[in-house]
Design a protein around this motif. Structure first.
Motif, PDB file in Angstrom:
ATOM      1  N   HIS A  44       0.822  -1.199   0.000  1.00 52.41           N
ATOM      2  CA  HIS A  44       0.000   0.000   0.000  1.00 52.41           C
ATOM      3  C   HIS A  44       0.863   1.258   0.000  1.00 52.41           C
ATOM      4  N   GLU A  45       1.883   1.280   0.862  1.00 53.82           N
ATOM      5  CA  GLU A  45       2.750   2.456   0.987  1.00 53.82           C
ATOM      6  C   GLU A  45       3.536   2.723  -0.297  1.00 53.82           C
ATOM      7  N   LEU A  46       3.879   1.667  -1.033  1.00 44.29           N
ATOM      8  CA  LEU A  46       4.649   1.849  -2.260  1.00 44.29           C
ATOM      9  C   LEU A  46       3.750   2.247  -3.431  1.00 44.29           C
ATOM     10  N   ARG A  47       2.540   1.739  -3.386  1.00 49.20           N
ATOM     11  CA  ARG A  47       1.654   1.969  -4.519  1.00 49.20           C
ATOM     12  C   ARG A  47       1.295   3.442  -4.672  1.00 49.20           C
ATOM     13  N   PRO A  49       2.903   6.442  -3.785  1.00 45.67           N
ATOM     14  CA  PRO A  49       3.871   7.319  -4.459  1.00 45.67           C
ATOM     15  C   PRO A  49       4.153   6.902  -5.903  1.00 45.67           C
ATOM     16  N   LEU A  50       4.151   5.607  -6.162  1.00 46.01           N
ATOM     17  CA  LEU A  50       4.418   5.153  -7.531  1.00 46.01           C
ATOM     18  C   LEU A  50       3.332   5.612  -8.493  1.00 46.01           C
ATOM     19  N   THR A  51       2.107   5.616  -8.010  1.00 44.15           N
ATOM     20  CA  THR A  51       1.004   6.083  -8.837  1.00 44.15           C
ATOM     21  C   THR A  51       1.195   7.557  -9.174  1.00 44.15           C
ATOM     22  N   ILE A  52       1.717   8.316  -8.212  1.00 48.15           N
ATOM     23  CA  ILE A  52       1.978   9.737  -8.449  1.00 48.15           C
ATOM     24  C   ILE A  52       3.105   9.908  -9.484  1.00 48.15           C
ATOM     25  N   LEU A  57       4.937  11.226 -15.048  1.00 49.80           N
ATOM     26  CA  LEU A  57       5.589  10.758 -16.279  1.00 49.80           C
ATOM     27  C   LEU A  57       4.632  10.854 -17.458  1.00 49.80           C
ATOM     28  N   GLN A  58       3.402  10.402 -17.231  1.00 57.39           N
ATOM     29  CA  GLN A  58       2.398  10.440 -18.297  1.00 57.39           C
ATOM     30  C   GLN A  58       2.137  11.869 -18.745  1.00 57.39           C
ATOM     31  N   SER A  59       2.074  12.774 -17.765  1.00 57.14           N
ATOM     32  CA  SER A  59       1.711  14.142 -18.143  1.00 57.14           C
ATOM     33  C   SER A  59       2.866  14.806 -18.899  1.00 57.14           C
ATOM     34  N   GLU A  83       4.175   1.335 -14.228  1.00 58.05           N
ATOM     35  CA  GLU A  83       2.858   0.726 -14.384  1.00 58.05           C
ATOM     36  C   GLU A  83       2.891  -0.758 -13.995  1.00 58.05           C
ATOM     37  N   ARG A  84       3.949  -1.427 -14.443  1.00 60.01           N
ATOM     38  CA  ARG A  84       4.106  -2.847 -14.144  1.00 60.01           C
ATOM     39  C   ARG A  84       4.240  -3.066 -12.638  1.00 60.01           C
ATOM     40  N   THR A  85       4.991  -2.188 -11.986  1.00 61.18           N
ATOM     41  CA  THR A  85       5.183  -2.332 -10.543  1.00 61.18           C
ATOM     42  C   THR A  85       3.893  -2.030  -9.784  1.00 61.18           C
ATOM     43  N   ILE A  86       3.126  -1.062 -10.272  1.00 60.96           N
ATOM     44  CA  ILE A  86       1.840  -0.760  -9.635  1.00 60.96           C
ATOM     45  C   ILE A  86       0.933  -1.988  -9.704  1.00 60.96           C
ATOM     46  N   ARG A  87       0.951  -2.647 -10.861  1.00 57.65           N
ATOM     47  CA  ARG A  87       0.114  -3.849 -11.012  1.00 57.65           C
ATOM     48  C   ARG A  87       0.578  -4.962 -10.073  1.00 57.65           C
ATOM     49  N   LEU A  88       1.904  -5.115  -9.970  1.00 57.07           N
ATOM     50  CA  LEU A  88       2.459  -6.124  -9.061  1.00 57.07           C
ATOM     51  C   LEU A  88       2.024  -5.845  -7.619  1.00 57.07           C
ATOM     52  N   LEU A  89       2.077  -4.583  -7.224  1.00 56.23           N
ATOM     53  CA  LEU A  89       1.702  -4.219  -5.858  1.00 56.23           C
ATOM     54  C   LEU A  89       0.219  -4.476  -5.625  1.00 56.23           C
TER      55      LEU A  89
END
Ligand code: ADP
Length: 254
Positions: A44-47, A49-52, A57-59, A83-89
């Motif tokens: 949860h804690e990693l997801r 900041p990674l989403t941010i 990056l996208q913007s 994105e891949r890491t977010i999915r893994l998390l």
């Protein structure tokens, strides 16, 4: 009852042994619980900041049109790895929740034929593969959690596409046997050696690390599929032949 009766009359050594075992078991289950909580908190804690990071990056990728090719490629790689890491998390979170019984399903009735059609259309948008459906002439009604069955089927399609050559077919077959709805996802891909077939549903298990590495998964997909399908009262199995292809079969109560 019987065990207790036996213990009451057992010599003190046996009683002590039984007490020690009980204590050890309770400690073990405590530490499992702690481990689950740890995985869930870290994910949860990693997801977040990674989403941010992914969002920024996208913007940048969307707004900056004066990037050099190298910069563009670097940012694209960074975004897709994020994105891949977010999915893994997300997968780890789901598994931790399932382990501690906190994975909830919103079960509602759906016509399976329509559901599969909808998900296949979705999948075709981001894979360049033609996916065909061999449906039944009659509607099959199932009770499932919409977002979970979607996750399951997208995972299976993803694998069928990843582990086969471009241009080979991916076929969905729907059937009903008495009270059981059957969904099969068939590919004509690389197949899975028999000795690995029982293990591919385990967490982090991958058949051919070198080939699998190129495809950017981490071996959690099928364990999620199994957990979710079983959570909805169904089961999943595989039939496969090396070099010929694989069939993943999901059975769900109608
Ligand atoms: P991942 O795809 O991330 O490695 P999965 O849990 O989805 O993880 O799959 C586990 C392993 O099972 C894969 O690494 C692959 O070796 C094998 N596998 C899964 N689906 C297929 C398929 N349709 N054809 C061949 N091999 C497959």
């Amino acid at each position: 009852g019987k065990a207790q009766l036996y213990l009451d009359n057992a010599p003190s050594e046996v009683k002590e042994l039984a007490q020690t075992l009980t204590m050890l078991l309770s400690r073990l289950s405590q530490s499992w619980e702690q481990e689950r909580e740890f995985v869930s908190n870290v994910s949860h804690e990693l997801r977040t900041p990674l989403t941010i990071v992914h969002g920024y990056l996208q913007s940048v990728l969307r707004r900056q049109n004066n990037l050099t090719q190298t910069q563009q490629e670097a940012l694209e790689t960074a975004a897709s790895e994020a994105e891949r890491t977010i999915r893994l998390l997300q997968d780890l979170l789901d598994l931790a929740r399932a382990d501690s019984g906190y994975l909830h399903f919103q079960m509602k009735s759906y016509v399976l034929n329509d559901l599969v059609e909808e998900i296949v259309v979705m999948a075709e948008k981001y894979s360049d593969r033609v996916i065909t459906i061999e449906s039944t002439s009659y509607p099959i009604e199932v009770k499932v959690d919409y977002s979970r069955i979607k996750q399951v089927l997208l995972n299976l399609i993803d694998n069928a596409v990843k582990y086969s050559e471009a241009g080979t077919p991916v076929i969905f077959k729907l059937n009903q046997l008495k009270e059981t709805a059957i969904i099969q996802v068939c590919d004509k891909g690389y197949g899975i050696p028999l000795q690995h077939q029982a293990r591919i549903f385990e967490r982090f298990y991958r058949v051919d690390e070198s080939r699998s590495h190129m495809t950017g998964g981490c071996g959690l997909g099928l364990s999620i599929v199994k957990t979710l399908v079983e959570g909805m009262g169904g089961s999943v199995s595989v039939q496969s032949k090396l070099g010929e292809g694989s069939i993943f079969t999901i059975s769900l109560p109608v």
